[in-house]
Design a protein around this motif. Structure first.
Motif, PDB file in Angstrom:
ATOM      1  N   ASP A  16       0.848  -1.191   0.000  1.00  0.00           N
ATOM      2  CA  ASP A  16       0.000   0.000   0.000  1.00  0.00           C
ATOM      3  C   ASP A  16       0.883   1.241   0.000  1.00  0.00           C
ATOM      4  OD1 ASP A  16      -2.476  -1.339   0.073  1.00  0.00           O
ATOM      5  OD2 ASP A  16      -2.298  -1.624   2.250  1.00  0.00           O
ATOM      6  N   PRO A  17       0.477   2.290  -0.708  1.00  0.00           N
ATOM      7  CA  PRO A  17       1.255   3.528  -0.694  1.00  0.00           C
ATOM      8  C   PRO A  17       1.296   4.135   0.707  1.00  0.00           C
ATOM      9  CG  PRO A  17      -0.716   3.745  -2.095  1.00  0.00           C
ATOM     10  CD  PRO A  17      -0.712   2.370  -1.526  1.00  0.00           C
ATOM     11  N   GLY A  18       2.401   4.775   1.023  1.00  0.00           N
ATOM     12  CA  GLY A  18       2.531   5.453   2.306  1.00  0.00           C
ATOM     13  C   GLY A  18       2.889   4.551   3.467  1.00  0.00           C
ATOM     14  N   GLN A  30      10.663  -2.362   2.731  1.00  0.00           N
ATOM     15  CA  GLN A  30      10.129  -2.240   1.385  1.00  0.00           C
ATOM     16  C   GLN A  30       8.984  -1.239   1.402  1.00  0.00           C
ATOM     17  OE1 GLN A  30       9.606  -6.060  -0.430  1.00  0.00           O
ATOM     18  NE2 GLN A  30       8.328  -5.281  -2.050  1.00  0.00           N
ATOM     19  N   HIS A  31       8.868  -0.468   0.333  1.00  0.00           N
ATOM     20  CA  HIS A  31       7.759   0.468   0.183  1.00  0.00           C
ATOM     21  C   HIS A  31       7.556   0.767  -1.296  1.00  0.00           C
ATOM     22  CE1 HIS A  31      11.265   3.178   0.086  1.00  0.00           C
ATOM     23  NE2 HIS A  31      10.489   4.073  -0.492  1.00  0.00           N
ATOM     24  N   LEU A  32       6.457   1.419  -1.597  1.00  0.00           N
ATOM     25  CA  LEU A  32       6.233   1.881  -2.956  1.00  0.00           C
ATOM     26  C   LEU A  32       6.917   3.219  -3.121  1.00  0.00           C
ATOM     27  CD1 LEU A  32       2.460   0.992  -3.524  1.00  0.00           C
ATOM     28  CD2 LEU A  32       4.475  -0.193  -4.452  1.00  0.00           C
ATOM     29  N   CYS A  33       7.509   3.435  -4.296  1.00  0.00           N
ATOM     30  CA  CYS A  33       8.225   4.681  -4.566  1.00  0.00           C
ATOM     31  C   CYS A  33       7.354   5.885  -4.203  1.00  0.00           C
ATOM     32  CB  CYS A  33       8.628   4.729  -6.038  1.00  0.00           C
ATOM     33  SG  CYS A  33       9.581   6.198  -6.472  1.00  0.00           S
ATOM     34  N   ALA A  34       7.955   6.851  -3.576  1.00  0.00           N
ATOM     35  CA  ALA A  34       7.227   8.029  -3.089  1.00  0.00           C
ATOM     36  C   ALA A  34       6.694   8.912  -4.210  1.00  0.00           C
ATOM     37  CB  ALA A  34       8.126   8.857  -2.173  1.00  0.00           C
ATOM     38  N   CYS A  35       7.206   8.745  -5.435  1.00  0.00           N
ATOM     39  CA  CYS A  35       6.730   9.586  -6.539  1.00  0.00           C
ATOM     40  C   CYS A  35       5.366   9.159  -7.056  1.00  0.00           C
ATOM     41  CB  CYS A  35       7.745   9.605  -7.683  1.00  0.00           C
ATOM     42  SG  CYS A  35       7.660   8.167  -8.767  1.00  0.00           S
ATOM     43  N   GLY A  36       4.940   7.936  -6.681  1.00  0.00           N
ATOM     44  CA  GLY A  36       3.640   7.445  -7.125  1.00  0.00           C
ATOM     45  C   GLY A  36       3.705   6.579  -8.374  1.00  0.00           C
ATOM     46  N   PRO A  63      20.743   5.931   4.501  1.00  0.00           N
ATOM     47  CA  PRO A  63      20.776   7.193   3.767  1.00  0.00           C
ATOM     48  C   PRO A  63      19.546   7.374   2.863  1.00  0.00           C
ATOM     49  CG  PRO A  63      22.246   5.624   2.715  1.00  0.00           C
ATOM     50  CD  PRO A  63      21.697   4.949   3.943  1.00  0.00           C
ATOM     51  N   SER A  64      19.643   8.313   1.956  1.00  0.00           N
ATOM     52  CA  SER A  64      18.528   8.608   1.062  1.00  0.00           C
ATOM     53  C   SER A  64      18.241   7.430   0.137  1.00  0.00           C
ATOM     54  CB  SER A  64      18.841   9.853   0.232  1.00  0.00           C
ATOM     55  OG  SER A  64      19.952   9.618  -0.616  1.00  0.00           O
ATOM     56  N   ILE A  65      17.080   7.470  -0.467  1.00  0.00           N
ATOM     57  CA  ILE A  65      16.681   6.468  -1.446  1.00  0.00           C
ATOM     58  C   ILE A  65      16.842   7.097  -2.821  1.00  0.00           C
ATOM     59  CG2 ILE A  65      14.746   5.130  -2.368  1.00  0.00           C
ATOM     60  CD1 ILE A  65      14.439   5.989   1.151  1.00  0.00           C
ATOM     61  N   GLY A  66      17.684   6.492  -3.626  1.00  0.00           N
ATOM     62  CA  GLY A  66      17.899   6.956  -5.001  1.00  0.00           C
ATOM     63  C   GLY A  66      17.481   5.862  -5.956  1.00  0.00           C
ATOM     64  N   ASN A  67      16.393   6.051  -6.656  1.00  0.00           N
ATOM     65  CA  ASN A  67      15.863   5.043  -7.568  1.00  0.00           C
ATOM     66  C   ASN A  67      16.460   5.229  -8.964  1.00  0.00           C
ATOM     67  OD1 ASN A  67      14.232   3.878  -5.595  1.00  0.00           O
ATOM     68  ND2 ASN A  67      12.649   5.408  -5.912  1.00  0.00           N
ATOM     69  N   TRP A  68      17.776   5.120  -9.059  1.00  0.00           N
ATOM     70  CA  TRP A  68      18.484   5.433 -10.293  1.00  0.00           C
ATOM     71  C   TRP A  68      18.213   4.438 -11.405  1.00  0.00           C
ATOM     72  CZ3 TRP A  68      18.973   9.914  -8.762  1.00  0.00           C
ATOM     73  CH2 TRP A  68      19.493  10.251  -7.509  1.00  0.00           C
ATOM     74  N   GLN A  69      17.808   3.216 -11.080  1.00  0.00           N
ATOM     75  CA  GLN A  69      17.538   2.205 -12.113  1.00  0.00           C
ATOM     76  C   GLN A  69      16.078   2.214 -12.562  1.00  0.00           C
ATOM     77  OE1 GLN A  69      18.894  -1.278 -10.061  1.00  0.00           O
ATOM     78  NE2 GLN A  69      20.982  -1.047 -10.827  1.00  0.00           N
ATOM     79  N   GLU A  82       8.202  11.599   7.076  1.00  0.00           N
ATOM     80  CA  GLU A  82       7.935  12.571   6.014  1.00  0.00           C
ATOM     81  C   GLU A  82       8.895  12.349   4.852  1.00  0.00           C
ATOM     82  OE1 GLU A  82       8.456  17.352   5.448  1.00  0.00           O
ATOM     83  OE2 GLU A  82       7.756  16.627   7.387  1.00  0.00           O
ATOM     84  N   VAL A  83       8.360  12.404   3.630  1.00  0.00           N
ATOM     85  CA  VAL A  83       9.203  12.307   2.437  1.00  0.00           C
ATOM     86  C   VAL A  83       9.755  13.694   2.143  1.00  0.00           C
ATOM     87  CG1 VAL A  83       9.222  11.868  -0.051  1.00  0.00           C
ATOM     88  CG2 VAL A  83       7.917  10.367   1.482  1.00  0.00           C
ATOM     89  N   ARG A  84      11.059  13.759   2.031  1.00  0.00           N
ATOM     90  CA  ARG A  84      11.724  15.017   1.665  1.00  0.00           C
ATOM     91  C   ARG A  84      12.506  14.761   0.382  1.00  0.00           C
ATOM     92  NH1 ARG A  84      13.638  17.435   7.341  1.00  0.00           N
ATOM     93  NH2 ARG A  84      11.574  17.431   8.315  1.00  0.00           N
TER      94      ARG A  84
END
Length: 132
Positions: A16-18, A30-36, A63-69, A82-84
């Motif tokens: 589920d988102p959030g 694990q989570h769903l990407c914050a961008c939706g 550290p931060s989450i970078g979804n580079w792939q 909070e997502v920043r």
């Protein structure tokens, strides 16, 4: 966007988102990407990987989450629930970050191996001349 923490033993097949799902038994989150975009984001938890802090206001994952792939290339922090959003990284910066993370993991693993070598059984074997 806010992120809530949910402890699970096994990761659900549908996220589920959030929600930041955390399995301490398996050392993963694990989570769903914050961008939706709907992409699943897995983060291994450990000394040389991501660290989870539970706070009264919500989870902090660093550290931060970078979804580079992923096509979205989202980059963000989860701080006290909070997502920043963070800046996009160039390919050179992504490569440098991966190299740094790989080095940190190798250093950690070498330290763990050193601890095992210095353990009780290793010292006992060394005492009797079976190990150097």
């Amino acid at each position: 966007m806010r992120i809530e923490l949910k402890h699970v033993e096994h990761m659900p097949s549908r996220l589920d988102p959030g929600i930041l799902y955390v399995s301490l038994e398996f050392g993963t989150a694990q989570h769903l990407c914050a961008c939706g975009c709907g992409s699943k984001v897995r983060t291994p938890l450990g000394t040389a990987e991501w660290q989870l802090q539970e706070t009264p206001r919500g989870p902090t994952l660093s550290p931060s989450i970078g979804n580079w792939q992923k096509p979205c290339r989202s980059h963000y922090w989860i701080l006290q629930g909070e997502v920043r959003w963070a800046e996009d990284w160039s390919e050179a910066k992504v490569a440098a970050g991966r190299a740094r993370d790989h080095g940190r993991l190798e250093e950690h693993m070498a330290g763990e191996a050193g601890k095992r070598r210095g353990g009780f059984w290793h010292r006992l074997l060394r005492l009797f001349g079976f190990s150097n």
